[in-house]
Every structure is written in C-alpha cells, then in structure tokens.
Design a protein around this motif. Structure first.
Motif, short mmCIF file in Angstrom:
data_model
loop_
_atom_site.label_atom_id
_atom_site.label_comp_id
_atom_site.label_asym_id
_atom_site.label_seq_id
_atom_site.Cartn_x
_atom_site.Cartn_y
_atom_site.Cartn_z
N TYR A 156 0.86 -1.18 0.00
CA TYR A 156 0.00 0.00 0.00
C TYR A 156 0.90 1.23 0.00
CZ TYR A 156 0.98 0.14 5.05
OH TYR A 156 1.61 0.18 6.28
N THR A 157 0.33 2.36 -0.36
CA THR A 157 1.09 3.60 -0.49
C THR A 157 0.56 4.65 0.46
OG1 THR A 157 1.52 3.12 -2.83
CG2 THR A 157 1.86 5.39 -2.09
N THR A 158 1.47 5.34 1.12
CA THR A 158 1.10 6.47 1.98
C THR A 158 1.81 7.73 1.47
OG1 THR A 158 2.92 5.94 3.50
CG2 THR A 158 0.75 5.03 4.01
N GLY A 159 1.31 8.89 1.90
CA GLY A 159 1.88 10.14 1.45
C GLY A 159 1.47 10.46 0.02
N SER A 160 2.04 11.53 -0.53
CA SER A 160 1.72 11.93 -1.89
C SER A 160 2.92 12.60 -2.53
CB SER A 160 0.52 12.90 -1.89
OG SER A 160 0.81 14.06 -1.13
N GLY A 161 2.93 12.59 -3.86
CA GLY A 161 4.01 13.23 -4.58
C GLY A 161 5.37 12.66 -4.24
N LYS A 162 6.35 13.55 -4.04
CA LYS A 162 7.71 13.11 -3.72
C LYS A 162 7.80 12.47 -2.34
CE LYS A 162 9.99 16.63 -6.58
NZ LYS A 162 10.95 17.77 -6.59
N ASN A 163 6.81 12.72 -1.50
CA ASN A 163 6.83 12.16 -0.13
C ASN A 163 6.06 10.85 -0.03
OD1 ASN A 163 8.29 14.39 0.92
ND2 ASN A 163 6.40 15.60 1.00
N SER A 164 5.62 10.30 -1.15
CA SER A 164 4.88 9.04 -1.10
C SER A 164 5.83 7.88 -0.84
CB SER A 164 4.13 8.82 -2.40
OG SER A 164 5.03 8.66 -3.48
N THR A 165 5.34 6.90 -0.11
CA THR A 165 6.13 5.71 0.23
C THR A 165 5.26 4.47 0.01
OG1 THR A 165 7.33 6.94 1.94
CG2 THR A 165 7.43 4.52 2.03
N THR A 166 5.83 3.48 -0.65
CA THR A 166 5.14 2.21 -0.84
C THR A 166 5.64 1.21 0.19
OG1 THR A 166 4.87 2.60 -3.22
CG2 THR A 166 4.63 0.35 -2.45
N HIS A 167 4.72 0.65 0.96
CA HIS A 167 5.06 -0.28 2.04
C HIS A 167 4.77 -1.71 1.56
CE1 HIS A 167 5.10 3.16 4.92
NE2 HIS A 167 4.17 3.62 4.10
N HIS A 168 5.70 -2.60 1.85
CA HIS A 168 5.58 -3.98 1.40
C HIS A 168 5.50 -4.92 2.61
CE1 HIS A 168 6.53 -3.00 -2.83
NE2 HIS A 168 7.33 -2.08 -2.31
#
Length: 366
Positions: A156-168
């Motif tokens: 799933y992904t949190t944040g947006s734009g350059k601050n987005s992070t995909t968690h596995h």
C-alpha cells in the motif's frame, strides 16, 4: 504440513509460460500499477527513440572528425551502453515475473490450492489492510483444507508526490471458527527502533504472560479481556507461537488470525514455504479449543439493548431464555473487545520533535 515444492524449481516450458501469461491477461488478472505502466513506456521509448538517436549522433561525430573513433565518442557510448543495459534488465525482470507467476500457479495446483495473481483492495480486517491507498495483494496462494489459509504479498502507499512511500508486507491469513477479541502479538525479534507494526496501541492494553513468552512477544488485548486472553493463550499455545512464529507479528481480529512479515511470503524459495506451512500446521492444531470461547458480555449487551427499547429484562422473558440451550452466549465479541484502542508511537513522537526543532532552528538562522 507436507507439500510438493518441485514446481518451484523444476524447469519450465517457455510455451506453457506464455500460454499462462495470456490466460491471466484474458482474465484481467494481471492489472499493472501506474508505476509499472510508466516503466514499460520509458523502456519502449528508450528502445525506439534514444538508442537510434545515440547511434546517429555517434556516426555523425565520427564522420565529421574524419579520424575514426575518438575520445568525443566515449560519453555517447557510455550513455548507449547504460540505455541498452536498462532495456535488457527490464526485459529480464519482465520475463522473470511471468515465470514466477507460472511456477506459483503450478505449485498451488500440486498442493490442492489456488493461485491468484492479484487482488485489488483485499477485503480483510487485519491492521495492514486498512492503511494508505493503492492497496493490493499479489501472488496469492490459498487453500481450504484443513481450514482456509491464504498466503500473499501485499503493498500500500502512503503520502503523496515526492513524499509518497510504498510499504511492502507478506502475510498469512487463517480463518478461525468463531470471532475472537482483537489481540496483537508484536514480535520482538523483528523490531529495530521500536515496533515495526504500522499501528501502535495504548500501553494500558499490554498484558504480561507467564514464562518466557514476554521475551518474544508484546501481547495487547482490549481492556477487560485479560482473563479471555489467558484462556486463549494457554501455556501449550504460547509454546507453539514461541517455537514457530517468534519472527512473525500476529493479529487476531474478528474470525481471522494474521501472520505478518516485512519480507515476501509468496516466493519461489522452498525453505520459506516449509517454514510457513510448518508454522500454520503447528498453530491450527490448537484452534479447536479457541472455538469453544464465548463472550459473556454479549448477554449484558442484549439486556442493555432490550432495556433501552423498553422491554423487560426478566430472565424468563428474555428472547434467548427459551430454549434453555440459548442461555450460553452465541459466538461473537462484545463491542469493547472487537478492536484495540490505538495509541501514538514514541518513535513517531520523537521524529516529530526532531523535525520541529530543526524547523525552528532553520527559521532562527534564516
């Protein structure tokens, strides 16, 4: 739990791999993320535009110099090599993913299970499944005997734009016989700076158990359900978790048990499957005694509901007083035991303080 691991490592027929990939496309089972589509477009542009352009520039440089290859060609050659290498690696990764899906499908079939390439926004109640956006499970292997169990990779992904992070994450979901209180076992063996779980819980819900269990897990249960947790986690069940799941975070919620890890669960590694199948097999032999658990608070909830509706709460007049067998609460969990109360992680607080101090310092300096 015995299993056949040969499909994970046996040679594959390229024609069968292509046929299975075409079948998945026809079923719409391999929907790609925006990032994957973008990567394919970039590779295609590199192959169609950039490589011929670089070749033309290099030829023009050589022709204009009239002296053959020189130092001026080296930058273009390096860029060309990098582009070609990127294309080759992308194609290798694409082919490897197709082979992985084919092998996992064969592995599932050989062991009486089913394979799903992708599930968008899986409808599971575990804590990781309600986080962020762009939620999806991939390479899911699930079976129904001796009880429903699902093994999958999740992101799933949190944040947006350059601050987005995909968690596995990797997860195992096992269906239980009855709903149980929301209980979390935070494994200490996989923590670094504090808990690695995506949610934190109020410290008042922390329950200490006997023996060495506290060396391996922090157990959280809803306040007022301490006796129920002790009923569920008898010494023999605690020993099963310590011996088989000490590196996995555990959550019981509704009628599900989840095992979480921040590594892939659905993989081509036979040792990983042996570990996971062994863990699930060791735990499910004890789930029958969990099926006998009942929440006496459901009776109090019903009395309160009937009283608020203006109905009598006399025992002889209660709807479940006849037949007598219904005096035992039905399977279920009272409202206060269905979900743990969330807290704030000290790591998050410390990070916020550091960011605040740095921001103030920068403002003062500026």
């Amino acid at each position: 739990m015995s299993f056949d691991a040969r499909p994970l490592t046996d040679p594959v027929d390229p024609r069968a791999v292509r046929a299975f990939a075409a079948e998945l496309r026809a079923r719409g089972a391999t929907a790609m993320s925006g990032a994957a589509v973008f990567a394919i477009v970039v590779v295609a542009l590199m192959a169609v535009i950039i490589v011929p352009t670089l070749a033309s520039v290099m030829i023009a440089v050589v022709s204009s110099s009239g002296r053959g290859l020189g130092w001026g060609v080296i930058p273009f050659a390096l860029v060309g090599i990098a582009v070609v290498l990127g294309i080759v690696l992308s194609l290798v990764g694409w082919r490897r993913s197709r082979v992985t899906r084919y092998r996992l499908n064969r592995f599932a079939q050989a062991n009486g299970m089913a394979y799903l390439a992708r599930i968008a926004d899986p409808p599971l109640p575990g804590m990781i499944f309600g986080m962020g956006r762009s939620r999806a499970s991939s390479d899911v292997v699930r079976g129904t005997r001796p009880r429903f169990a699902e093994f999958g990779n999740y992101q799933y992904t949190t944040g947006s734009g350059k601050n987005s992070t995909t968690h596995h994450w990797g997860y195992v979901a096992v269906k239980l016989d009855v709903p149980l209180p929301n209980i979390v076992l935070d494994a200490k063996g996989n923590n670094s700076f504090g808990s690695n779980l995506p949610a934190s819980f109020r410290k008042a819900q922390r329950l200490s158990l006997e023996g060495d269990f506290d060396r391996y897990f922090d157990l959280y249960c809803p306040e007022g359900y301490e006796r129920d947790a002790l009923y569920l986690f008898t010494p023999d069940i605690m020993a099963r978790f310590v011996d088989n799941a000490a590196q996995l975070d555990v959550e019981i919620v509704d009628d599900w048990l989840f095992l979480y890890t921040q590594r892939k669960v659905s993989t081509l590694d036979p040792a990983t499957w042996a570990w996971l199948f062994g863990t699930v097999g060791a735990l499910i032999t004890k789930f029958d005694q969990w099926a006998r658990w009942r929440d006496d608070r459901l009776l109090a909830e019903h009395r309160a509901a009937t009283a608020s509706a203006g109905m009598t709460t006399d025992a002889g007049a209660l709807p479940f007083a006849a037949p007598a067998g219904m005096l035992t609460p039905p399977p279920g969990v009272a409202q206060e035991g269905r979900r743990l109360k969330r807290g704030v992680s000290w790591v998050t607080v410390a990070a916020a303080i550091v960011i605040g101090v740095v921001w103030i310092a920068l403002r003062l300096i500026g």
